[in-house]
Design an enzyme around this catalytic site. Structure first.
Site, PDB file in Angstrom:
ATOM      1  N   ASP A  52      54.607  43.121  52.601  1.00 34.78           N
ATOM      2  CA  ASP A  52      53.342  42.616  53.114  1.00 34.78           C
ATOM      3  C   ASP A  52      52.981  43.258  54.451  1.00 34.78           C
ATOM      4  O   ASP A  52      53.828  43.834  55.129  1.00 34.78           O
ATOM      5  CB  ASP A  52      53.432  41.099  53.325  1.00 34.78           C
ATOM      6  N   LYS A  74      48.132  42.241  52.756  1.00 43.11           N
ATOM      7  CA  LYS A  74      47.004  41.341  52.547  1.00 43.11           C
ATOM      8  C   LYS A  74      46.520  40.832  53.882  1.00 43.11           C
ATOM      9  O   LYS A  74      46.740  39.702  54.208  1.00 43.11           O
ATOM     10  CB  LYS A  74      47.428  40.158  51.680  1.00 43.11           C
ATOM     11  N   MET A 189      47.688  30.894  61.172  1.00 45.16           N
ATOM     12  CA  MET A 189      46.396  31.387  60.653  1.00 45.16           C
ATOM     13  C   MET A 189      45.216  30.593  61.215  1.00 45.16           C
ATOM     14  O   MET A 189      44.229  30.370  60.500  1.00 45.16           O
ATOM     15  CB  MET A 189      46.377  31.312  59.114  1.00 45.16           C
TER      16      MET A 189
HETATM   17  N1  SAH Z   1      55.508  33.286  56.016  1.00 47.46           N
HETATM   18  C1  SAH Z   1      55.104  33.517  57.394  1.00 47.46           C
HETATM   19  C2  SAH Z   1      53.693  33.041  57.667  1.00 47.46           C
HETATM   20  C3  SAH Z   1      52.639  33.775  56.878  1.00 47.46           C
HETATM   21  S1  SAH Z   1      51.023  33.223  57.265  1.00 47.46           S
HETATM   22  C4  SAH Z   1      56.116  32.859  58.329  1.00 47.46           C
HETATM   23  O1  SAH Z   1      56.962  32.086  57.878  1.00 47.46           O
HETATM   24  O2  SAH Z   1      56.080  33.153  59.525  1.00 47.46           O
HETATM   25  C5  SAH Z   1      50.550  34.443  58.455  1.00 47.46           C
HETATM   26  C6  SAH Z   1      50.421  33.802  59.824  1.00 47.46           C
HETATM   27  O3  SAH Z   1      51.712  33.664  60.422  1.00 47.46           O
HETATM   28  C7  SAH Z   1      49.628  34.613  60.816  1.00 47.46           C
HETATM   29  O4  SAH Z   1      48.239  34.435  60.642  1.00 47.46           O
HETATM   30  C8  SAH Z   1      50.110  34.017  62.119  1.00 47.46           C
HETATM   31  O5  SAH Z   1      49.534  32.757  62.341  1.00 47.46           O
HETATM   32  C9  SAH Z   1      51.580  33.803  61.814  1.00 47.46           C
HETATM   33  N2  SAH Z   1      52.423  34.923  62.245  1.00 47.46           N
HETATM   34  C10 SAH Z   1      53.263  35.655  61.494  1.00 47.46           C
HETATM   35  N3  SAH Z   1      53.946  36.552  62.249  1.00 47.46           N
HETATM   36  C11 SAH Z   1      53.509  36.380  63.514  1.00 47.46           C
HETATM   37  C12 SAH Z   1      53.825  36.989  64.762  1.00 47.46           C
HETATM   38  N4  SAH Z   1      54.735  37.966  64.852  1.00 47.46           N
HETATM   39  N5  SAH Z   1      53.193  36.536  65.869  1.00 47.46           N
HETATM   40  C13 SAH Z   1      52.284  35.546  65.799  1.00 47.46           C
HETATM   41  N6  SAH Z   1      51.941  34.933  64.652  1.00 47.46           N
HETATM   42  C14 SAH Z   1      52.548  35.342  63.519  1.00 47.46           C
END
Ligand code: SAH
Length: 277
Positions: A52, A74, A189
């Protein structure tokens, strides 16, 4: 290939009669030092890796150089593959390869649609396993000096998606309940929807002076932070032109940032044998 995974790898694909295994692997939030040993071992012996957009280049650099690598990225507004296409691709690749890794940011089962992919694979008779990762909602605040619980001010935390406008999550988020449900609220998000979220939380009774932190690209060298209050965050975001991907943390724990950020971790610098893809 490493010893741990050697028996899982098939060098003679033609001899395969059973489908390979799909591993739904969480890559963590970015710092390669937060990736699990199990995830790394699987990347090193993978035949196919489907990843991803939020997976960091340092982690992609760990992929077996012989593996086929497919970007299913995505990011908002730039869909490259739809979810059913990804599931179909995983099923198809498992017919041809022994070790198929589906690499996702953070944890596959936290707003990562890992459950949907797993259900599709099980329905198709493809062996599948999840390898959890460190979710952004825990590690990203930590890298900004914010513990999401703290004995003096927060004994509970809620993880919630701010991306509910498209009706993706059922049932929809009940912001009224969230406002009163726990002392710390961690929003994934949520950046594009922040004005609506803040309004909903304040109408539900949260003080406009409640602190909020937005942390973008957390755990990575380019991490950015914006500390504000519910009253001012929308204007502060506009002034700073603050963009996703970011985690929002709401609650008194945000105030700990002023002294705990002195202990902020640095991303691990990893030297790999092969260049980033
Ligand atoms: N499965 C992922 C989340 C996916 S949804 C998890 O467990 O972290 C995607 C959202 O995750 C982004 O829009 C943001 O809100 C957050 N996110 C993921 N990586 C990030 C990062 N390095 N810094 C800040 N927000 C992050």
């Amino acid at each position: 290939m490493n010893e741990f995974m050697r028996d899982r790898h098939s060098s003679d694909l033609a001899a395969m009669t059973q489908p390979g295994t799909v591993y739904l692997v969480g890559a963590g939030p970015g710092d390669p030092g937060l990736f699990t040993l199990k995830g790394k071992a699987l990347l090193e012996c993978a035949d196919v890796v489907i990843y991803d957009a939020l997976v960091s280049p340092q982690i992609l650099a760990m992929v077996n150089p012989q593996a086929e690598q497919i970007n299913a990225g995505k990011r908002r507004g730039a869909h490259s593959m739809l979810q059913p296409e990804i599931t179909q691709l995983l099923i198809a690749k498992a017919q041809l390869a022994a070790v198929v890794v589906r690499l996702k940011g953070g944890d596959p089962f936290v707003f990562g649609r890992g459950g949907e992919e797993m259900a599709g694979l099980i329905a198709a008779g493809v062996p599948v396993e999840v390898v959890p990762g460190i979710t952004a909602g825990v590690a990203v605040p930590a890298y900004a000096g914010i513990p999401i619980t703290h004995r003096d001010c927060s004994s509970s935390v809620t993880f919630v998606t701010g991306h509910e406008a498209a009706g993706k999550y059922q049932p929809e988020v009940n912001w009224q309940a969230i406002a009163h449900g726990s002392k710390t609220i961690v929003i994934y998000m949520g950046i594009h929807n922040m004005a609506h979220i803040v309004e909903a939380l304040v109408s539900a009774g949260l003080s406009p002076q409640t602190p909020i932190a937005l942390i973008r690209w957390g755990t990575r060298p380019e991490q950015e932070e914006l500390i504000s209050t519910l009253a001012t965050v929308v204007a502060d975001m506009a002034a700073a032109q603050f963009q996703p991907p970011a985690i929002a943390v709401i609650g008194e724990v945000v105030n700990l940032h002023t002294w705990l950020s002195a202990g902020r971790p640095q991303p691990l610098a990893i030297v790999t044998d092969y260049p980033a893809q």
